[in-house]
Scaffold this motif. Structure first.
Motif, mmCIF file in Angstrom:
data_model
loop_
_atom_site.group_PDB
_atom_site.id
_atom_site.type_symbol
_atom_site.label_atom_id
_atom_site.label_comp_id
_atom_site.label_asym_id
_atom_site.label_seq_id
_atom_site.Cartn_x
_atom_site.Cartn_y
_atom_site.Cartn_z
ATOM 1 N N TYR A 88 0.956 -1.305 0.154
ATOM 2 C CA TYR A 88 -0.062 0.104 -0.023
ATOM 3 C C TYR A 88 0.983 1.227 0.151
ATOM 4 O O TYR A 88 1.922 1.343 0.538
ATOM 5 N N ASP A 89 0.469 2.304 -0.687
ATOM 6 C CA ASP A 89 1.178 3.402 -1.129
ATOM 7 C C ASP A 89 0.252 4.553 -0.274
ATOM 8 O O ASP A 89 -0.691 5.213 -0.881
ATOM 9 N N TYR A 90 0.630 4.907 0.979
ATOM 10 C CA TYR A 90 0.027 6.019 1.818
ATOM 11 C C TYR A 90 -0.065 7.449 1.127
ATOM 12 O O TYR A 90 -0.829 8.088 1.168
ATOM 13 N N ALA A 91 1.160 7.603 0.385
ATOM 14 C CA ALA A 91 1.266 9.193 -0.129
ATOM 15 C C ALA A 91 0.270 9.236 -1.232
ATOM 16 O O ALA A 91 -0.295 10.344 -1.444
ATOM 17 N N ASN A 92 0.034 8.136 -2.085
ATOM 18 C CA ASN A 92 -0.750 8.405 -3.151
ATOM 19 C C ASN A 92 -2.248 7.739 -2.936
ATOM 20 O O ASN A 92 -3.157 7.524 -3.809
ATOM 21 N N HIS A 93 -2.447 7.273 -1.754
ATOM 22 C CA HIS A 93 -3.710 6.623 -1.350
ATOM 23 C C HIS A 93 -4.177 5.231 -2.294
ATOM 24 O O HIS A 93 -5.373 5.443 -2.592
ATOM 25 N N THR A 94 -3.398 4.663 -2.696
ATOM 26 C CA THR A 94 -3.683 3.611 -3.261
ATOM 27 C C THR A 94 -2.863 2.191 -3.353
ATOM 28 O O THR A 94 -1.773 2.640 -2.905
ATOM 29 N N ARG A 95 -3.169 1.146 -3.815
ATOM 30 C CA ARG A 95 -2.530 -0.066 -3.730
ATOM 31 C C ARG A 95 -1.178 0.274 -4.682
ATOM 32 O O ARG A 95 -1.521 0.752 -5.949
ATOM 33 N N SER A 96 0.133 -0.046 -4.734
ATOM 34 C CA SER A 96 0.996 0.074 -5.525
ATOM 35 C C SER A 96 0.962 -1.193 -6.461
ATOM 36 O O SER A 96 0.447 -2.222 -6.299
ATOM 37 N N ALA A 97 1.690 -1.110 -7.587
ATOM 38 C CA ALA A 97 1.528 -2.106 -8.622
ATOM 39 C C ALA A 97 2.578 -3.374 -8.159
ATOM 40 O O ALA A 97 1.946 -4.391 -8.524
ATOM 41 N N GLU A 98 3.403 -3.180 -7.312
ATOM 42 C CA GLU A 98 4.096 -4.484 -6.834
ATOM 43 C C GLU A 98 3.501 -5.276 -5.876
ATOM 44 O O GLU A 98 2.614 -4.780 -4.984
#
Ligand code: CTP
Length: 210
Positions: A88-98
């Motif tokens: 999870y990517d908190y800065a972008n508020h979404t799940r990251s691709a990896e």
């Protein structure tokens, strides 16, 4: 306890110290067969939404999580299979691709704000822990962390806390205390409670090895 892994659920409000409690156990048993899986990693994928929409999502409601996938992954780990853990990517508020390849281990710590809120999750757990820390301490910790590590401003933390985090805590998180086997006041600082949990886990490892 058979050949299955044991699952320890560790919950509590934001900033309660559940990560510290979980890490203390992981570090104590470093080199042993133990892993931690965070519920945060299972926030729903929001990549199809605009940044504005993602910003306005309620991240403290049970609907924010992909609980079906979380349960599926815990069950897989419990029966000895590896999983692809989302990131999870908190800065972008979404799940990251990896994703992260995670092998199964004998002890599985499941940590997050709502891990005791779903009966299906509770049913997978052998030990359920609620970390109970005063609200003022939690908001101070959250403010420092969100500004330092999650790319937030002081104003945004206060706004989110008062309008969403606090009401959702009272509605969904605090009521799950009644499901806990163990309630730990003051989280990571409570050495006695952490020691008791470590003893319990030690017994499990001894039974497994002996
Ligand atoms: N959250 C957020 N923005 C997102 C996703 C989640 O602000 N895009 C927040 C939610 O509001 C929720 C919190 O993340 O309240 C969950 O993480 P938290 O429990 O605060 O962190 P942990 O490190 O897991 O717990 P602790 O502080 O107890 O160690």
């Amino acid at each position: 306890m058979g050949n299955q892994s044991i699952v320890i659920g560790i919950t509590g409000g934001t900033g309660s110290g559940k990560t510290s409690v979980s890490r203390s156990i992981i570090e104590y048993f470093s080199g042993k067969s133990i892993l931690m899986i965070e519920q945060d990693a299972y926030y729903k994928d929001q990549s199809h939404l605009s940044f504005e929409e993602r910003l306005n999502t309620n991240y403290d409601h049970p609907f924010a999580f992909d609980t079906d996938r979380f349960i599926k992954d815990i069950k897989a780990l419990q029966s000895g299979e590896a999983i692809k853990k989302p990131v999870y990517d908190y800065a972008n508020h979404t799940r990251s691709a990896e994703t992260i390849h995670q092998e199964s281990q004998d002890v599985i710590i499941v940590e997050g704000i709502l891990v005791l809120a779903d009966e299906r999750l509770r049913d997978l757990m052998d030990i359920k822990v609620y970390v109970d820390t005063d609200d003022d301490i939690r908001i101070i910790r959250r403010m420092l962390r969100d500004i330092k590590e999650r790319g937030r401003t002081i104003e945004s933390v206060i706004e989110q806390y008062t309008t969403v985090v606090k009401p959702m805590h009272n509605q969904f998180i605090e009521p799950t205390k009644k499901y806990a086997d163990v309630i730990i006041p003051e989280g990571g600082e409570n050495k006695v409670a952490i020691d008791l949990l470590q003893t319990k886990v030690s017994h499990f490892f001894q039974n497994k090895e002996g």
